[in-house]
Design a protein around this motif. Structure first.
Motif, PDB file in Angstrom:
ATOM      1  N   LYS A   1     -89.706  -7.270  -0.828  1.00 54.37           N
ATOM      2  CA  LYS A   1     -88.875  -8.375  -0.325  1.00 54.37           C
ATOM      3  C   LYS A   1     -89.631  -9.158   0.741  1.00 54.37           C
TER       4      LYS A   1
ATOM      5  N   GLY B   1     -86.212  -3.555  -1.436  1.00 51.75           N
ATOM      6  CA  GLY B   1     -85.350  -4.477  -0.713  1.00 51.75           C
ATOM      7  C   GLY B   1     -84.862  -3.866   0.583  1.00 51.75           C
TER       8      GLY B   1
ATOM      9  N   SER C   1     -81.220  -9.263  -1.338  1.00 51.83           N
ATOM     10  CA  SER C   1     -82.468  -8.959  -2.052  1.00 51.83           C
ATOM     11  C   SER C   1     -82.422  -9.567  -3.451  1.00 51.83           C
TER      12      SER C   1
ATOM     13  N   THR D   1     -90.838 -10.955  -3.070  1.00 52.39           N
ATOM     14  CA  THR D   1     -89.708 -11.546  -3.788  1.00 52.39           C
ATOM     15  C   THR D   1     -88.809 -12.356  -2.862  1.00 52.39           C
TER      16      THR D   1
ATOM     17  N   SER E   1     -88.792  -2.717  -7.256  1.00 53.11           N
ATOM     18  CA  SER E   1     -88.763  -3.698  -6.178  1.00 53.11           C
ATOM     19  C   SER E   1     -88.209  -3.023  -4.931  1.00 53.11           C
TER      20      SER E   1
ATOM     21  N   MET F   1     -85.400 -14.116  -1.235  1.00 55.13           N
ATOM     22  CA  MET F   1     -84.251 -13.495  -0.580  1.00 55.13           C
ATOM     23  C   MET F   1     -83.394 -14.588   0.044  1.00 55.13           C
TER      24      MET F   1
ATOM     25  N   ALA G   1     -85.564  -9.398  -5.736  1.00 57.66           N
ATOM     26  CA  ALA G   1     -85.832  -7.990  -6.078  1.00 57.66           C
ATOM     27  C   ALA G   1     -85.002  -7.563  -7.281  1.00 57.66           C
TER      28      ALA G   1
END
Length: 432
Positions: A61, A155, A138, A105, A153, A107, A141
């Protein structure tokens, strides 16, 4: 199983094809990932392994520090922040375990809100239907695992931010007992409630990632027997306004678990939930602690636009007196102890993760009242684990047109037991 490099290249080619409209990832580490994948493949060829994460394609994240770059936490405000001097603690541990870290990723801004939208970096479309919300915070994710651009992933979860996107995207999401996983190098929202957890396709993958991040030795996950498992159902507030398809799927899951030998009984926690609502009436713990973290720009005004769904609640929480906050924290500790006592007679507490399936992105952007109601429902069940210092996991439920999760919660510190129970339930229900 194909090599780590081959699996990585498949993902990178998918991401390259949509590079002009990338909303799931905010940053990619292509060459670093290729080098890590090649190293993992070389170890595999030599018969050496660093553990179950060796060669797994992992994303993190956008609130975890990576040395040499600013940590933007989903905000325009931090694009020009000072570069992080070192990797976050969990990033270091993942690398040491051989994980191939592909990228960061997307958010929600500053990890606030459960819808999953982002005004600055775009909103990732749900993995099952890009017109639907991904869930937050997240968001990227959940979508990355759901669409297969990450095998795992990582988060953060303050009120459900791992489990909500897991539920809405049809994957597994785990929130540990908060103190187990170090938060050094993770941009905070709430020092009391923040926890760091994985999203993946299976309980075993989540358990392996959790062990690495917690600094534990990953062990083979052996499912517990469901015969005699004591399951509490918190009928009441947590089941109100549950969509029909979610309620039906939950009851079907419960029936399968019961037929496998589990002992199921209602266990009311509504009085504790009401006490927690009363304790946080002036301000939620996340908003009050978040307001302290962001106090400087909240006081002087932001240098760049901030999502009003983030700045609004934080501004209001900034006005709450310190005495109210201190009283809330003290009351939370007492209520967590009361919940610990309440749950002593069961192994897990079960409910739908989210009482609704993912609504459309357009509906959330065009109707503030609808958005507010949806956000309240998305957070309602998941936030219980954070508020009362529990561990929790969301498993995909079969039988719904859109993804929805089955949430299992266990007492503080009972994470390993919860994984074993969840693995057994997963085997019974099957993976999507």
């Amino acid at each position: 199983m194909p090599s780590a490099r081959d699996r990585l290249e498949v993902i990178l080619s998918r991401l390259a094809a949509r590079a002009g409209d990338e909303r799931v990832f905010t940053r990619l580490y292509q060459e670093v990932a290729r080098a890590a994948a090649d190293a993992a493949d070389a170890r595999r060829k030599a018969g050496v392994t660093l553990g179950p994460l060796d060669g797994m394609i992992v994303s993190i994240k956008d609130l975890f520090d990576v040395a040499g770059e600013p940590t933007t936490a989903g905000s325009d405000m931090l694009r020009t922040a000072s570069p992080a001097p070192r990797d976050a603690a969990i990033v270091r541990r993942l690398r040491q375990a051989g994980a191939v870290i592909l990228g960061k990723t997307n958010m929600t801004e500053f990890a606030f809100t459960a819808i999953g939208d982002n005004l600055h970096y775009g909103t990732p479309g749900n993995a099952t239907d890009a017109s639907l919300i991904p869930g937050g915070s997240s968001s990227g994710a959940g979508v990355a695992v759901g669409e297969g651009t990450s095998e795992i992933s990582i988060g953060s979860d303050t009120g459900g931010s791992v489990r909500i996107p897991a539920s809405l995207n049809g994957v597994v999401g785990f929130k540990p007992t908060a103190r187990r996983v170090p938060r050094d190098g993770a941009f905070p929202l709430s020092t009391t409630l923040d926890s760091i957890g994985p999203l993946a396709r299976s309980v075993a993958q989540c358990a392996a990632a959790d062990a690495v991040m917690a600094g534990e030795e990953p062990a083979l996950l052996v499912p517990a027997s469901l015969a005699g498992l004591r399951v509490g159902i918190p009928r009441g507030v947590l089941f109100e306004e549950t969509e029909g398809q979610v309620a039906t799927a939950f009851d079907q899951c419960l029936r399968k678990v019961e037929l496998a030998g589990a002992r199921i009984a209602d266990l009311s926690i509504d009085d504790l939930l009401a006490d927690m609502r009363a304790a946080t009436k002036r301000g939620t713990i996340a908003a009050m602690e978040g307001a302290e973290i962001h106090a400087d720009w909240l006081t002087t005004g932001a240098s760049v636009p901030v999502d009003p769904h983030v700045s609004g609640p934080l501004s209001r929480a900034l006005a709450v007196p310190a005495s109210v906050y201190m009283r809330t924290i003290r009351r939370r500790k007492a209520l967590a102890a009361a919940m610990e006592e309440r749950l002593a007679s069961i192994d897990v507490l079960a409910s739908p993760t989210t009482p609704i399936v993912a609504p459309s992105i357009v509906s959330m952007a065009s109707d503030e009242a609808l958005r507010g109601r949806a956000e309240g429902l998305l957070l309602r069940n998941t936030q219980v684990a954070n508020q009362f210092d529990l561990c929790a996991i969301s498993l995909p439920m079969p039988g719904t047109a859109r993804p929805a999760g089955l949430m299992l919660m266990a007492r503080s510190g009972h994470d390993h037991h919860l994984f074993r129970f969840a693995a057994a339930v997963e085997a019974l229900l099957g993976r999507p």
